[in-house]
Design a protein around this motif. Structure first.
Motif, PDB file in Angstrom:
ATOM      1  N   ARG A 158       5.914  -7.755 -11.040  1.00 41.65           N
ATOM      2  CA  ARG A 158       5.097  -7.532 -12.315  1.00 41.65           C
ATOM      3  C   ARG A 158       4.145  -6.544 -12.215  1.00 41.65           C
ATOM      4  O   ARG A 158       3.497  -6.245 -13.139  1.00 41.65           O
ATOM      5  CB  ARG A 158       4.343  -8.919 -12.553  1.00 41.65           C
ATOM      6  CG  ARG A 158       5.173 -10.168 -12.832  1.00 41.65           C
ATOM      7  CD  ARG A 158       6.117  -9.584 -14.271  1.00 41.65           C
ATOM      8  NE  ARG A 158       5.266 -10.149 -15.329  1.00 41.65           N
ATOM      9  CZ  ARG A 158       4.908  -9.072 -16.127  1.00 41.65           C
ATOM     10  NH1 ARG A 158       5.436  -7.717 -15.969  1.00 41.65           N
ATOM     11  NH2 ARG A 158       4.162  -9.178 -17.040  1.00 41.65           N
ATOM     12  N   TYR A 159       3.635  -5.868 -11.143  1.00 40.88           N
ATOM     13  CA  TYR A 159       2.543  -4.976 -10.828  1.00 40.88           C
ATOM     14  C   TYR A 159       2.965  -3.712  -9.975  1.00 40.88           C
ATOM     15  O   TYR A 159       3.745  -3.989  -9.092  1.00 40.88           O
ATOM     16  CB  TYR A 159       1.386  -5.909 -10.056  1.00 40.88           C
ATOM     17  CG  TYR A 159      -0.089  -5.737 -10.694  1.00 40.88           C
ATOM     18  CD1 TYR A 159      -1.018  -4.986 -10.253  1.00 40.88           C
ATOM     19  CD2 TYR A 159      -0.407  -6.640 -11.539  1.00 40.88           C
ATOM     20  CE1 TYR A 159      -2.182  -4.844 -10.925  1.00 40.88           C
ATOM     21  CE2 TYR A 159      -1.480  -6.592 -12.201  1.00 40.88           C
ATOM     22  CZ  TYR A 159      -2.539  -5.756 -11.861  1.00 40.88           C
ATOM     23  OH  TYR A 159      -3.791  -5.616 -12.532  1.00 40.88           O
TER      24      TYR A 159
ATOM     25  N   MET B 151      -0.050 -13.703 -12.156  1.00 42.08           N
ATOM     26  CA  MET B 151      -0.083 -12.296 -11.751  1.00 42.08           C
ATOM     27  C   MET B 151      -0.444 -12.112 -10.157  1.00 42.08           C
ATOM     28  O   MET B 151       0.259 -11.231  -9.510  1.00 42.08           O
ATOM     29  CB  MET B 151      -0.933 -11.319 -12.600  1.00 42.08           C
ATOM     30  CG  MET B 151      -0.480 -11.299 -14.016  1.00 42.08           C
ATOM     31  SD  MET B 151       1.143 -10.493 -14.381  1.00 42.08           S
ATOM     32  CE  MET B 151       0.878  -9.055 -13.865  1.00 42.08           C
TER      33      MET B 151
END
Length: 240
Positions: free
Chosen positions: A231-232, A141
């Motif tokens: 992803r964030y 991440m």
């Protein structure tokens, strides 16, 4: 399915169609969508038009590409509120995800001048530098680089950084973290970080610097994190 008389561009209409298919569950997470050639035939448009639609959805985080294989439905982005002061480990546990990390380096050094000033250190004072890849459910991440004054956490050791640094700092109640300042910007990923995060170059990433302070306003940590933008995402609530 497309209205070629509409003022809405074809690529936007295709984008909306694919987005609706994903949100309705017609395409599930990890499933491949039809190829560019198939979509070109289905919508009777150019391949460049289809490619633009897919690229926009990839940039939005709804799809991801695997070189030589195809385009797939992505796992939804993790939403991180900008309010509240928690560690990455605490964030992931609160979502029912398994946090983990891979240590890249752990060393003691005299910091660069900007780090020295932000941590309010004298010229000869050292910091611990911890560089880690942060994972959620075994997926990379973020790359995290933490700087902590040696004088405040002199007993920091390798096994202390396997989990949350915040938990280590506060474990004996002598040091309590109370607040932080945070800066955020979008940048292109560096080659080294792209390899760690398993993303292609050039890709956009979120670069975040957080300075955490103790209850007496003494800075205890600077952490510079490079997050995967696919992803964030960060959210905030704003009140008038």
């Amino acid at each position: 399915m497309l209205d070629k008389q509409s003022p809405i561009p074809m690529y936007v209409q295709i984008e909306d169609y694919l987005k609706n298919q994903i949100l309705q569950g017609d395409f599930v997470i990890g499933e491949a969508i039809p190829s560019e050639r198939e979509l070109t035939d289905t919508f009777d448009v150019s391949r460049m038009t289809v490619r633009q639609s897919i690229t926009n959805l990839v940039n939005e985080g709804l799809l991801y590409r695997e070189k030589g294989r195809g385009t797939y439905v992505a796992t939804p982005k993790i939403e991180q509120p900008l309010s509240g002061l928690t560690s990455f480990t605490e964030d992931m546990l609160s979502r029912g995800m398994k946090p983990s990390n891979k240590l890249i380096s752990f060393e003691k050094m005299i910091p660069e001048i900007d780090i020295m000033h932000e941590l309010q250190l004298a010229k000869d004072e050292e910091v611990f530098v911890v560089k880690r890849i942060r994972y959620a459910d075994d997926k990379p991440m973020a790359i995290e680089r933490s700087y902590l004054p040696v004088k405040l956490v002199p007993n920091l050791e390798l096994n202390d950084i396997e989990g949350s640094l915040y938990s280590f700092i506060e474990k004996d109640k002598r040091l309590i973290i109370s607040h932080a300042s945070q800066r955020m910007e979008a940048v292109l990923v560096k080659k080294e970080d792209a390899e760690f995060l398993q993303i292609f170059m050039p890709s956009a990433v979120l670069l975040i610097e957080r300075i955490s302070y103790l209850t007496n306003d003494v800075p205890i940590e600077i952490v510079r994190s490079t997050y995967r933008a696919d992803r964030y995402k960060f959210i905030s609530e704003i009140r008038r």
